[in-house]
Write an enzyme that holds these catalytic residues in place. Sequence first.
Site: not given
Length: 185
Positions: A12-17, A90
């Site tokens: 899983v790619f996360g970029y914010g919270s 999301e």
Amino acid sequence: MTEAAAPDDLWVFGYGSLIWRPGFDFAERAGARLHGFHRSLCIYSHVHRGTPETPGLVLGLDRGGICRGVAFRVPAVQAEETIDYLRAREQATAVYLERRLAVRLDDGRRLNALTYIADRAHSQYAGRLPEAAVLGFVRQGKGVSGENPDYVRRTHEHLHEMGIHDPLLTHLVAELDKIVSPTST
């Protein structure tokens, strides 16, 4: 020590919270880059950091550029549960498109990761707004996950800890932290 990755593990790619509050168990966390998209405060938040009447702004992946973030490896036995959680979190208003995109980990590994990109056709897609408008939406936003200024501050803080400089978030935090002094009469 983490166990070895299996071919059917979920990334899983996360970029914010997701960077600072993933909300799911994972076996590995690594810095990662996603090409073709950039981090942007381009989503009107109607649930987590705002309401339809008083929207906030949250991050989305928008077209173009490169985004540095975090990749989480979830063991295959937890993949379905994790995807269900992420969809509930999301996709509260279906403003993101769920995709599996190629990312490169900081250690050089290349893999496909589940991530959520901005749906430019959705009514909550804000696009690129002037900084003053962004600041206004961030200041007013408050939703089920808390106040929008807290979201911006925490994201900025964690990106900074990772060595990622985001000029807009830096500017917003500076503006949010300004103390409003009373005017003298």
